[in-house]
Design an enzyme around this catalytic site. Structure first.
Site, short mmCIF file in Angstrom:
data_model
loop_
_atom_site.label_atom_id
_atom_site.label_comp_id
_atom_site.label_asym_id
_atom_site.label_seq_id
_atom_site.Cartn_x
_atom_site.Cartn_y
_atom_site.Cartn_z
N ASP A 172 9.48 2.99 3.65
CA ASP A 172 8.21 2.41 4.11
C ASP A 172 8.44 0.97 4.54
O ASP A 172 7.64 0.06 4.26
CB ASP A 172 7.13 2.50 3.03
CG ASP A 172 5.73 2.16 3.56
OD1 ASP A 172 5.57 2.06 4.79
OD2 ASP A 172 4.81 2.00 2.74
N ASN A 218 0.85 -1.19 0.00
CA ASN A 218 0.00 0.00 0.00
C ASN A 218 0.88 1.24 0.00
O ASN A 218 1.65 1.44 0.94
CB ASN A 218 -0.89 -0.01 1.25
CG ASN A 218 -1.82 1.18 1.35
OD1 ASN A 218 -1.73 2.14 0.58
ND2 ASN A 218 -2.72 1.14 2.31
#
Length: 428
Positions: free
Chosen positions: A303, A276
């Site tokens: 991330d 995501n």
């Protein structure tokens, strides 16, 4: 502390120089520096960079220590050349109070592999309904300056406006996870040709782009700073480019995996590619690389999203979203940006050290490799090529999309304030 002489390294990819570390700081940079009583690191052919800074990691502690801990996450960070990481707030409990952010900050201090700067939640419990204790987190020992509900979007425009107004008072920044939730209900991958062929729920680019457009206008209205997390589409690049042309105080990041991987990989149904925002198209990848090269995208952020084996080794629809990235980021950037001629090593230092430290207002990091500066340094062998083996990772989790892929570059040494956290490619 003992002295260390790094001999013959190419500082930011330039001419070979010697760098003498004395205690916690750089004493001298030049040629022909005598070693004296210093320990010598022979670095001919290697690249010396300021210690890398990651504005976007998930260390999972407290609450999901089965995925990662501050100790294992910072060991992974040091292995990847990082001397500082920012830890996202989606822990259990959520880092939405001074007590929780101080806990994470102190764990980083105790373990010592890299500095850990907590990110505070924007809203209580990441629920998007009520502002969290932004001022208390800023005034705490952790001195929080970056706030994000990452993993969830602050989709309420009024809440987002209030957050931007609040952090403006102390020079903070709101880091937005740009995802309009109504447009991504049931989404499993990028909306496009591949999703249609596979019959998987599509995640449209406009779900990201519409939030970015709204938030840059809010930041302009308020006169505050907004940062866009993991930007992933060509359209998002154009919106950020437009906003910067208007003088709006917006910054943006791209992940290594969005610089390399595309939605074509989802044809394998391997959940390691579920992330995501989702992997996008080749056109998006090329736009992201060009935007990072020209400065429209300010930084690379990993991330880093560790998950235990059982959360990924299952059918696609049930699998958790996310990939680990701290230990492979620099190699992926070399592969996609340096070896392709889009960035030089000075550009890498800018996108992976100088700018992220500046955006996060992190003292002591993202500093020039020059006398008097803190000795936060990364030494990389760019000629090395190796196959990614997750069994070698320091991270507690192994959910890498690069397993079996040959990538260039190897971090040989990492120094945190003059102390080696990685020596000859091994954690110290």
């Amino acid at each position: 502390m003992s002295k260390i002489l790094i001999r013959g390294a190419k500082v930011l990819g330039g001419e070979p120089q010697d760098v003498l570390i004395d205690g916690e700081t750089i004493d001298r940079v030049g040629t022909g520096i005598e070693a004296g009583d210093a320990t010598v690191v022979e670095a001919e052919g290697q690249i010396l960079l300021p210690g890398l800074v990651d504005l976007h990691t998930h260390l999972r502690e407290p609450g999901r220590e089965d995925s990662e801990t501050v100790l294992t996450g910072t060991r992974a960070a040091a292995s990847g050349g990082y001397t500082a990481v920012f830890a996202m707030a989606n822990t259990f409990p959520v880092a939405d109070t001074a007590g929780v952010v101080e806990q994470v900050w102190r764990l980083g201090k105790e373990h010592g592999y890299c500095d850990v700067q907590p990110i505070g939640a924007v809203t209580v419990g990441l629920e998007g309904k009520q502002l969290a204790e932004l001022g208390a987190m800023h005034d705490s020992a952790a001195n929080v300056k970056v706030f994000s509900d990452d993993g969830k979007c602050v989709d309420d425009a009024q809440i987002m406006r209030r957050a931007l107004e609040y952090v403006k008072a102390f020079g903070g920044v709101v880091a937005q996870h740009a995802q309009e939730p109504r447009l991504t209900e049931g989404a499993q991958m990028n909306e496009g040709v591949v999703s249609a062929e596979l019959g998987l729920g599509g995640w449209p680019a406009v779900a990201e782009e519409s939030i970015i457009a709204r938030d840059v206008l809010l930041a302009e209205h308020v006169g505050s700073r907004v940062h866009i997390c993991h930007l992933s589409t060509a359209g998002s690049v154009e919106i950020v480019r437009w906003a910067k042309s208007r003088g709006i105080d917006v910054t943006a990041e791209v992940t290594p995996h969005h610089l390399l991987l595309t939605d074509e990989l989802v044809r394998t149904y391997n959940p390691v590619y579920k992330v995501n925002p989702p992997l996008r198209t080749e056109r998006d990848v090329m736009a992201l690389r060009e935007a990072l090269a020209d400065g429209t995208i300010d930084i690379v952020a990993t991330d880093h999203a560790p998950h235990p084996h059982e959360d990924k080794d299952c059918e696609w629809a049930a699998a958790a979203m996310g990939m680990v990235g701290l230990e492979t980021a620099l190699s992926v950037v070399q592969h996609t940006m340096v070896d392709t001629g889009l960035l030089d090593w000075a550009g890498v230092a800018d996108r992976m050290s100088f700018r992220p430290a500046h955006i996060g207002r992190l003292d002591g990091h993202g500093r020039p490799v020059s006398a008097g500066e803190p000795a936060n340094l990364t030494l990389l062998d760019p000629a090395y090529r190796g196959v990614v083996n997750p069994a070698d990772f320091a991270s507690r989790s192994r959910n890498t999309p690069y397993e079996g892929l040959e990538l260039p570059g190897r971090v040989t040494h990492t120094f945190l304030r003059g102390r080696a956290t990685v020596l000859d490619g091994t954690l110290a």
